[in-house]
Design an enzyme around this catalytic site. Sequence first.
Site, PDB file in Angstrom:
ATOM      1  N   CYS A   2       0.863  -1.180   0.000  1.00 50.65           N
ATOM      2  CA  CYS A   2       0.000   0.000   0.000  1.00 50.65           C
ATOM      3  C   CYS A   2       0.900   1.231   0.000  1.00 50.65           C
ATOM      4  CB  CYS A   2      -0.865   0.023   1.251  1.00 50.65           C
ATOM      5  SG  CYS A   2      -1.872  -1.446   1.432  1.00 50.65           S
ATOM      6  N   ARG A  29       1.910   1.573  -5.918  1.00 51.22           N
ATOM      7  CA  ARG A  29       1.951   0.556  -4.850  1.00 51.22           C
ATOM      8  C   ARG A  29       0.574  -0.011  -4.539  1.00 51.22           C
ATOM      9  NH1 ARG A  29       6.359   0.183  -1.755  1.00 51.22           N
ATOM     10  NH2 ARG A  29       5.134  -0.537   0.020  1.00 51.22           N
ATOM     11  N   TRP A  77      -3.861  -1.461  -1.334  1.00 51.22           N
ATOM     12  CA  TRP A  77      -3.856  -2.653  -2.193  1.00 51.22           C
ATOM     13  C   TRP A  77      -4.502  -3.723  -1.319  1.00 51.22           C
ATOM     14  CZ3 TRP A  77      -3.005  -4.164  -7.080  1.00 51.22           C
ATOM     15  CH2 TRP A  77      -2.918  -5.513  -7.330  1.00 51.22           C
ATOM     16  N   ASN A 103       0.458  -0.792   6.172  1.00 50.31           N
ATOM     17  CA  ASN A 103       0.866  -1.615   5.030  1.00 50.31           C
ATOM     18  C   ASN A 103       1.388  -2.908   5.619  1.00 50.31           C
ATOM     19  OD1 ASN A 103       1.719  -2.618   2.594  1.00 50.31           O
ATOM     20  ND2 ASN A 103       3.656  -1.495   2.603  1.00 50.31           N
ATOM     21  N   GLY A 104       0.836  -4.048   5.154  1.00 44.74           N
ATOM     22  CA  GLY A 104       1.297  -5.339   5.670  1.00 44.74           C
ATOM     23  C   GLY A 104       0.104  -6.214   6.011  1.00 44.74           C
ATOM     24  N   GLU A 478       6.974 -20.876 -19.523  1.00 44.31           N
ATOM     25  CA  GLU A 478       6.946 -19.514 -18.978  1.00 44.31           C
ATOM     26  C   GLU A 478       8.190 -18.736 -19.419  1.00 44.31           C
ATOM     27  OE1 GLU A 478       5.238 -17.282 -17.778  1.00 44.31           O
ATOM     28  OE2 GLU A 478       6.630 -15.948 -16.743  1.00 44.31           O
ATOM     29  N   LYS A 482       8.152 -15.254 -21.644  1.00 44.44           N
ATOM     30  CA  LYS A 482       8.797 -14.023 -21.141  1.00 44.44           C
ATOM     31  C   LYS A 482       9.715 -13.435 -22.192  1.00 44.44           C
ATOM     32  CE  LYS A 482       6.922 -13.665 -18.527  1.00 44.44           C
ATOM     33  NZ  LYS A 482       5.717 -13.567 -17.893  1.00 44.44           N
ATOM     34  N   GLU A 485       7.644 -11.973 -25.176  1.00 45.37           N
ATOM     35  CA  GLU A 485       6.771 -10.802 -24.994  1.00 45.37           C
ATOM     36  C   GLU A 485       7.524  -9.522 -24.682  1.00 45.37           C
ATOM     37  OE1 GLU A 485       3.895 -10.863 -21.817  1.00 45.37           O
ATOM     38  OE2 GLU A 485       5.123 -12.156 -20.601  1.00 45.37           O
ATOM     39  N   HIS A 501      11.218 -34.598 -32.946  1.00 41.70           N
ATOM     40  CA  HIS A 501      10.158 -34.899 -33.939  1.00 41.70           C
ATOM     41  C   HIS A 501       9.813 -33.667 -34.760  1.00 41.70           C
ATOM     42  CE1 HIS A 501       9.660 -38.779 -31.974  1.00 41.70           C
ATOM     43  NE2 HIS A 501       9.784 -38.113 -30.825  1.00 41.70           N
ATOM     44  N   LYS A 601      -1.675  -5.213 -19.582  1.00 43.47           N
ATOM     45  CA  LYS A 601      -1.475  -5.972 -18.338  1.00 43.47           C
ATOM     46  C   LYS A 601      -2.648  -6.919 -18.093  1.00 43.47           C
ATOM     47  CE  LYS A 601       0.643  -7.272 -14.672  1.00 43.47           C
ATOM     48  NZ  LYS A 601       1.814  -8.147 -14.847  1.00 43.47           N
TER      49      LYS A 601
HETATM   50  C1  AGP Z   1       2.236 -12.634 -18.858  1.00 43.53           C
HETATM   51  O1  AGP Z   1       3.530 -12.070 -18.781  1.00 43.53           O
HETATM   52  C2  AGP Z   1       1.305 -11.795 -19.724  1.00 43.53           C
HETATM   53  N1  AGP Z   1       1.224 -10.482 -19.208  1.00 43.53           N
HETATM   54  C3  AGP Z   1      -0.022 -12.477 -19.989  1.00 43.53           C
HETATM   55  O2  AGP Z   1       0.232 -13.722 -20.617  1.00 43.53           O
HETATM   56  C4  AGP Z   1      -0.891 -12.747 -18.753  1.00 43.53           C
HETATM   57  O3  AGP Z   1      -0.321 -13.773 -17.981  1.00 43.53           O
HETATM   58  C5  AGP Z   1      -2.283 -13.202 -19.235  1.00 43.53           C
HETATM   59  O4  AGP Z   1      -2.853 -12.149 -19.954  1.00 43.53           O
HETATM   60  C6  AGP Z   1      -3.208 -13.605 -18.077  1.00 43.53           C
HETATM   61  O5  AGP Z   1      -3.445 -12.500 -17.256  1.00 43.53           O
HETATM   62  P1  AGP Z   1      -4.138 -12.766 -15.824  1.00 43.53           P
HETATM   63  O6  AGP Z   1      -3.167 -13.584 -15.029  1.00 43.53           O
HETATM   64  O7  AGP Z   1      -4.358 -11.395 -15.242  1.00 43.53           O
HETATM   65  O8  AGP Z   1      -5.417 -13.513 -16.044  1.00 43.53           O
END
Ligand code: AGP
Length: 606
Positions: A2, A29, A77, A103-104, A478, A482, A485, A501, A601
């Site tokens: 927070c 935050r 938050w 905060n915590g 994953e 990363k 993207e 294959h 996001k």
């Molecule tokens: C991950 O780095 C991306 N930003 C994206 O794949 C994300 O994980 C996906 O859009 C799912 O978002 P969410 O976890 O908020 O559902």
Amino acid sequence: MCGIIGITQKNPDNLMEKLYQSLKRLEYRGYDSVGFAVLSQGNSIRISKNKGKVDEVARQTDFSLMKGTTGIGHSRWATHGAPTKENAHPHTDCQGNIAVIHNGIISNFLQLRKELSQKGHIFTSETDTEVVPHLLEDLLKQGKTMKEALFELATILGGAYALVVIYTNEQDTIYCMKKENPLILGITKDESYAASDIPAFLPYTREAVTLRDDELAILQPGKYVIFNVKTKEVVNRKPHRITWTPDAAQKGGFPHFMLKEIHESGQVLRTQLASEIPNIEHIVQAILEADNIITMAAGTAFYASLTTQYLFQQTFGKIVIPTIASEYETVLPIINDNSVVIAVSQSGETIDTIKAVKEAKQKGAKVIAIVNVVGSTITRIADHVVYIQAGPEIGVAATKTYLAQVFAIWRIYHQALIKTNKQTLAQQLQEAIQNVPDEIERIVRNDEAKARDIAKKIQHAQSAFYLGRGINLTTALEGALKLKEISYIHAEAYPAGESKHGPIALIHQNYPIVFIAPNDNTREKIIGNIMEMKARGAYTIGIIEENDQELKQILHQYFEINPKYSKQLQNIPYQIPLHLIAYYTATSKGHDPDYPRNLAKSVTVE
Ligand code: AGP
């Protein structure tokens, strides 16, 4: 996390404006609800708070009525209790003489709330924080000073806290107390500040004093004194000068939020561990009794959800079907009222996952949501919610929240081991769960420079492979996402055995391949895959167990992971080098990793 600010100053004219501006600089935050409290002349505390962002709540606040020289502000938050006006900070005692922002997480708040309620205290929120002003009210009634009351409070509260307190009996004084969560003081000759982070007061002063755990600070305009709450002795600590720019200060001195969030990963798991998982017995029972378990998620969250399959299929023989949320129609026919859906989502607002979960509920499934944002849409649909407590993640690329999602799934699995009396496995996992946060912080510290070097070597690659077997495939998936993207290099994760294959046709000289190669039951076979690829000119990078001499011999580059705490949970520590490689490859290419092109996001459109 927070945003917290407290200001006590001689000038009575601009307090609210400064509280507002300070919170604006802390909005990264957390910002689901906001509140202000000012010690007004005439021994009263005026409060303005509501759900919403800093600007929204400030617009609803008549600053002319919030006159004073001492005040506090909070941008929340949510961790306990959805974002509402009632749950917004500050919180007060029954008489409204004490206002607290926090905060915590107060880990023993339920017991404290019960005891206080039995004494007649009336609570107006669902938060853990609200026990603090009521406890202080009781302690002051016993004749203690506020300082003595806070010393006593430190022996009562469990968990982590950064507390800032104002009190009508002391018009120009702010009390602050810290344990685990950050609190920094700012000082000028006529003003004193307390904040959860430096950006709050940086425009007013660069003279800062960092509070340490178990310390209490008493602020008056231009003055501060620090006590150790255990010894009750004064701590002499002079201010240090902050040299950061305001932008760098928001990122805690890191160049980007993403790197800051990678560095936060260990603390995030520690914070999650500080709270029991609510209704864990019901969650475990539902999973173990289910006909089938379907995970529903998108992107990184989907890769995190794969952990469920490896754990519950292998140990408990459960049928687990990981499903990409936008493909939910493929599994609808097998969903019934004995199905459990595990929805994983950082934002809790991903439209694909929302739609999938709604349809699953229509078919009678019980929904368990693993989410970061308190009160988000998916949490309101689910039957049970497991919050990952990762705090706001500003970088578009998920890092700390991925680890926190995986960690939550391991913790649920741990409870299932206990419930089914698999004591040996449970005990081994318990030690790993307690210690993996330290292991993550060690890896980040030790491996960042190597990740930066490797990034320079692969930054011009057109594509890359990430290969793993078993649960290590989640790490590969994953890691590849990363890199894709934020560096825009095409990266593909594959089951290592599958790479023969077809995909191996792509290999040419210096083609980068990352192998997830812990010393588990996949190691021997992955060595074969490394040799096959190396024979065709690949540039081989391994994430391996510490002191694995054979792998160190055959790989071009490697990161060593301490086996002590990663025998279980390995898809947590083994992920860190991949997040670092992606970050440094993006920055080597001059990209902004926090805001990668074309991405949002939270994807709220189909
Ligand atoms: C991950 O780095 C991306 N930003 C994206 O794949 C994300 O994980 C996906 O859009 C799912 O978002 P969410 O976890 O908020 O559902």
